[in-house]
Scaffold this motif. Structure first.
Motif, PDB file in Angstrom:
ATOM      1  N   GLU A  46       7.064   0.136  13.057  1.00 61.17           N
ATOM      2  CA  GLU A  46       5.853   0.865  13.326  1.00 61.17           C
ATOM      3  C   GLU A  46       5.920   1.183  14.528  1.00 61.17           C
ATOM      4  OE1 GLU A  46       1.501  -0.607  14.727  1.00 61.17           O
ATOM      5  OE2 GLU A  46       2.876  -2.554  15.016  1.00 61.17           O
ATOM      6  N   ARG A  47       7.239   0.133  15.300  1.00 53.10           N
ATOM      7  CA  ARG A  47       8.573   0.965  16.267  1.00 53.10           C
ATOM      8  C   ARG A  47       8.724   2.731  16.084  1.00 53.10           C
ATOM      9  NH1 ARG A  47      11.960  -3.078  17.918  1.00 53.10           N
ATOM     10  NH2 ARG A  47       9.789  -4.541  17.784  1.00 53.10           N
ATOM     11  N   ASP A  48       9.607   2.757  15.072  1.00 53.16           N
ATOM     12  CA  ASP A  48      10.174   4.081  14.854  1.00 53.16           C
ATOM     13  C   ASP A  48       9.253   4.876  14.452  1.00 53.16           C
ATOM     14  OD1 ASP A  48      12.656   3.050  14.504  1.00 53.16           O
ATOM     15  OD2 ASP A  48      12.851   2.609  12.854  1.00 53.16           O
ATOM     16  N   LEU A  49       7.684   4.595  14.148  1.00 51.67           N
ATOM     17  CA  LEU A  49       6.634   6.034  13.186  1.00 51.67           C
ATOM     18  C   LEU A  49       6.406   6.054  15.136  1.00 51.67           C
ATOM     19  CD1 LEU A  49       4.968   4.221  10.423  1.00 51.67           C
ATOM     20  CD2 LEU A  49       6.030   6.056  10.543  1.00 51.67           C
ATOM     21  N   ALA A  50       6.357   5.250  15.881  1.00 47.47           N
ATOM     22  CA  ALA A  50       5.544   5.317  17.423  1.00 47.47           C
ATOM     23  C   ALA A  50       7.334   6.287  18.254  1.00 47.47           C
ATOM     24  CB  ALA A  50       5.253   4.091  17.749  1.00 47.47           C
ATOM     25  N   PRO A  71      15.597  12.223  14.576  1.00 50.68           N
ATOM     26  CA  PRO A  71      16.707  12.553  14.753  1.00 50.68           C
ATOM     27  C   PRO A  71      18.107  11.394  14.501  1.00 50.68           C
ATOM     28  CG  PRO A  71      15.034  13.319  16.014  1.00 50.68           C
ATOM     29  CD  PRO A  71      14.226  11.973  15.970  1.00 50.68           C
ATOM     30  N   ARG A  72      18.409  10.175  15.001  1.00 51.16           N
ATOM     31  CA  ARG A  72      19.386   9.378  14.536  1.00 51.16           C
ATOM     32  C   ARG A  72      20.031   8.980  13.281  1.00 51.16           C
ATOM     33  NH1 ARG A  72      17.566   4.198  17.409  1.00 51.16           N
ATOM     34  NH2 ARG A  72      15.250   4.366  16.570  1.00 51.16           N
ATOM     35  N   GLY A  73      18.455   9.605  12.603  1.00 49.50           N
ATOM     36  CA  GLY A  73      18.930   8.942  10.574  1.00 49.50           C
ATOM     37  C   GLY A  73      17.859   8.495   9.773  1.00 49.50           C
ATOM     38  N   LEU A  74      18.256   8.226   8.586  1.00 58.56           N
ATOM     39  CA  LEU A  74      17.282   7.436   7.365  1.00 58.56           C
ATOM     40  C   LEU A  74      17.675   6.321   7.466  1.00 58.56           C
ATOM     41  CD1 LEU A  74      15.791   9.364   5.352  1.00 58.56           C
ATOM     42  CD2 LEU A  74      17.080   8.971   3.713  1.00 58.56           C
ATOM     43  N   ARG A  75      16.415   5.950   7.203  1.00 55.96           N
ATOM     44  CA  ARG A  75      15.466   4.960   6.758  1.00 55.96           C
ATOM     45  C   ARG A  75      15.076   4.358   5.842  1.00 55.96           C
ATOM     46  NH1 ARG A  75      13.062   0.013  11.129  1.00 55.96           N
ATOM     47  NH2 ARG A  75      12.546  -1.157   9.468  1.00 55.96           N
ATOM     48  N   THR A  76      15.290   3.821   4.729  1.00 54.86           N
ATOM     49  CA  THR A  76      14.470   3.466   4.386  1.00 54.86           C
ATOM     50  C   THR A  76      14.245   2.314   3.641  1.00 54.86           C
ATOM     51  OG1 THR A  76      15.997   5.271   2.295  1.00 54.86           O
ATOM     52  CG2 THR A  76      14.095   3.634   1.179  1.00 54.86           C
ATOM     53  N   ALA A  77      13.244   2.043   3.125  1.00 54.45           N
ATOM     54  CA  ALA A  77      12.234   0.436   3.496  1.00 54.45           C
ATOM     55  C   ALA A  77      10.964  -0.112   2.726  1.00 54.45           C
ATOM     56  CB  ALA A  77      11.282   0.056   5.440  1.00 54.45           C
ATOM     57  N   TRP A  78      11.802  -0.650   1.828  1.00 54.93           N
ATOM     58  CA  TRP A  78      11.322  -1.273   0.297  1.00 54.93           C
ATOM     59  C   TRP A  78       9.817  -2.516   1.562  1.00 54.93           C
ATOM     60  CZ3 TRP A  78      11.426   1.195  -3.695  1.00 54.93           C
ATOM     61  CH2 TRP A  78      12.429   1.775  -4.049  1.00 54.93           C
TER      62      TRP A  78
END
Length: 99
Positions: A46-50, A71-78
């Motif tokens: 939620e913080r990343d989306l904000a 801009p800082r990168g790519l994150r994948t969450a399952w």
């Protein structure tokens, strides 16, 4: 996700007064610790989306793959379906995923 774990995660996200210190016994069990881990994971997403990360959602069998690009990168969450439903209860998340 077990019913107890889901209820604890929902309470942690919806009730700011649901304190870990006050409910120490609930969080000392393995289920309570799992609920706390899930809550922290969802709060981090939620913080990343904000912060303005763009997101794509893919459903794969019993899981949901959420890919966040910033801009800082790519994150994948399952996430499990239940975790994704809890995450989408937030208006901020719904708005970010709709964009």
């Amino acid at each position: 996700m077990e019913d107890f774990v889901e209820r604890v995660v929902r309470r942690l996200r919806e009730e700011p007064g649901f304190s870990r210190n006050r409910h120490f016994l609930a969080f000392s069990s393995p289920e309570g610790q799992r609920a706390l881990r899930i809550h922290r994971h969802l709060r981090s997403i939620e913080r990343d989306l904000a912060r303005g990360s763009s997101a794509t959602v893919e459903r794969q069998e019993a899981r949901v793959r959420l890919t966040l690009r910033s801009p800082r990168g790519l994150r994948t969450a399952w996430l499990s379906e239940a975790e994704f439903r809890i995450l989408c209860a937030s208006p901020l998340v719904r708005a970010a995923l709709a964009a």
